[in-house]
Scaffold this active site. Structure first.
Site, PDB file in Angstrom:
ATOM      1  N   ALA A 163       7.946  -1.314  -1.613  1.00 13.29           N
ATOM      2  CA  ALA A 163       7.054  -0.149  -1.620  1.00 13.29           C
ATOM      3  C   ALA A 163       6.888   0.311  -3.063  1.00 13.29           C
ATOM      4  CB  ALA A 163       7.649   0.977  -0.777  1.00 13.29           C
ATOM      5  N   LYS A 164       5.987   1.202  -3.317  1.00 14.73           N
ATOM      6  CA  LYS A 164       5.855   1.822  -4.636  1.00 14.73           C
ATOM      7  C   LYS A 164       5.067   3.108  -4.462  1.00 14.73           C
ATOM      8  CE  LYS A 164       6.920   0.890  -8.975  1.00 14.73           C
ATOM      9  NZ  LYS A 164       8.105   0.143  -9.440  1.00 14.73           N
ATOM     10  N   GLY A 165       5.313   4.052  -5.353  1.00 16.40           N
ATOM     11  CA  GLY A 165       4.565   5.298  -5.289  1.00 16.40           C
ATOM     12  C   GLY A 165       4.221   5.769  -6.674  1.00 16.40           C
TER      13      GLY A 165
END
Ligand code: NAD
Length: 411
Positions: A101-103
């Protein structure tokens, strides 16, 4: 070429080797969920500020999704999407039970007070608290965020869901963090460097090293390689490059940077060069550990190092990657090279779940074990299939994720 296109290109090269069907490629490349949220805060001067935050959850077939949170003006959905997918392949390459994931939030943290940074972070958690969590998606620091930001995330998330420090990693050591997390990525780079230098038949004391970026990753990689007897001849940061043909005093530079706001500006124990010159130095090992996209089709021909270790994410552009491969330059790809950070983040999460903590020696020992095993597997696969280390690393990651996806049952 946009960030996600570059990941797709590397993915497809590996998928060709694995003879994956088009349908399987689409399934593995498509993110599970992409979220965009509004973050409205009041600035210290009373002004209203509206920011955009992203969280891309790419894949969870091997475990909860894992990936950093980047606060930087250039953050956009394409970049977050590509970094989320890289996290899926990275966690699979080092075989830790996570997905990717990444944000990020498009904001310049240098324009914010600490109180404003805290308000933005807590508001972001208000918007995404339902989709993150120790069994779902576990954020961590990235550019523009740090251990303190992770503490705020934990605290805000816990207000909704009860006490659980495993919701986020990279926390301060005195607040449920782990010893050795800060050095982990640079140390992992150093461990791989020592292995591959040996594998290529070079000796450590005659290996000259140039490192771009003297932040968290670059400075710890420099310290590790200095301790391992390599000759670190050049380092750099935003203030420029610093060169010394007979080897720099890395502990001295480390102290200097720490005493000067983590910056080498004004360091006089070396000859001043530019960041561009550093990349083109006559050295045995080049470690880009600052920004993405610094080695391009334009400067690839001038790169003299026969070995590059990608400590930063995507420092070599795909067109440069091809040109360097044609010249026989060996590149250790980011999804293997900088996986030390997420590996020690995993140890932090394990310990949070067990309410137990390891000492620094144990963390270092386990990190060495995980990185060494991943290196051996990727090295062997690249020899066996006669492909670059990048393609081999992608093959390793994709086949593990693909296998887990099929075993779980796709529909
Ligand atoms: P950092 O902010 O601690 O350090 C970045 C360094 O790059 C600083 O020395 C800064 O001065 C330098 N820099 C900035 N702009 C520059 C420029 N134009 N030219 C030369 N140097 C410049 O960041 P970090 O945590 O060390 O991360 C570095 C890279 O490694 C990033 O690409 C990051 O995504 C990647 N990475 C970091 C981790 C981690 O655990 N920290 C893990 C995986 C990947």
């Amino acid at each position: 070429m946009k960030s996600f296109e570059a990941v797709q290109l590397y993915f497809n090269r590996a998928a060709d080797q694995l003879e994956l069907t088009d349908n399987m490629r689409t399934l593995l490349l498509t993110a599970k969920r992409e979220v965009q949220v509004q973050i409205a805060i009041e600035r210290d001067n009373g002004d209203l500020e509206t920011l955009i935050g992203f969280r891309v959850q790419h894949d969870n077939s091997r475990g909860p999704m894992k990936g950093g949170l980047r606060f930087h003006p250039e953050v956009d959905l394409d970049e977050v999407r590509s970094l989320a997918s890289l996290m899926t392949w990275k966690t699979a390459v080092v075989n830790i039970p996570y997905g990717g994931a990444k944000g990020g939030i498009a904001v310049d943290v240098r324009s914010l007070s600490n109180r404003e940074l805290e308000r933005i972070t807590r508001k972001f958690v208000d918007e995404i608290h339902d989709i993150i969590g120790p069994d779902h998606d576990i954020p961590a620091p990235d550019m523009g965020t740090n251990a303190e930001v992770m503490s705020w995330i934990m605290n805000q998330h816990n207000k909704y869901h009860g006490f659980n420090p495993g919701v986020v990693t990279g926390k301060p050591v005195e607040h449920y963090g782990i010893s050795g997390r800060e050095e982990a990525t640079g140390r992992g780079v150093g461990i791989l460097a020592v292995k591959i230098i040996g594998r290529l038949g070079h000796k450590l004391p005659t290996t000259r090293v140039a490192i771009q970026g003297f932040g968290n990753v670059g400075s710890h990689a420099a310290q590790f390689l200095h301790d391992a007897d390599c000759k670190v001849v050049a380092i750099s940061d935003i203030s420029g490059g610093y060169f010394r043909a007979d080897g720099l005093d890395i502990p001295g530079a480390f102290r200097y940077a720490n005493e000067h706001g983590r910056c080498l500006e004004g360091y006089t124990e070396a000859e001043k060069i530019t960041n561009e010159q550093l990349l083109e130095l006559d050295v045995e090992l080049l470690i880009p550990a600052a920004l993405g996209g610094v080695i391009t089709a334009e400067n690839a021909a001038k790169i003299k190092a026969p070995l590059i270790i990608e400590a930063a994410n995507a420092p070599v552009r795909p067109d440069a990657d091809d040109l360097l491969a044609e010249r026989g330059v060996v590149i250790v790809p980011d999804i293997l090279a900088n996986a030390g950070g997420v590996t020690v983040s995993y140890f932090e999460w394990v310990q949070n779940r067990q309410y137990y903590s390891w000492n620094l020696d144990r963390v270092r020992q386990e990190l060495e074990r995980v990185m060494s095993q991943a290196f051996e597997e990727v090295w062997e696969l690249s020899r066996e299939r006669n492909v670059t280390l990048r393609t081999a690393a992608f093959m390793q990651g994709i086949s593990r994720v693909g296998r887990a996806t099929v075993l779980a049952g796709i529909t």
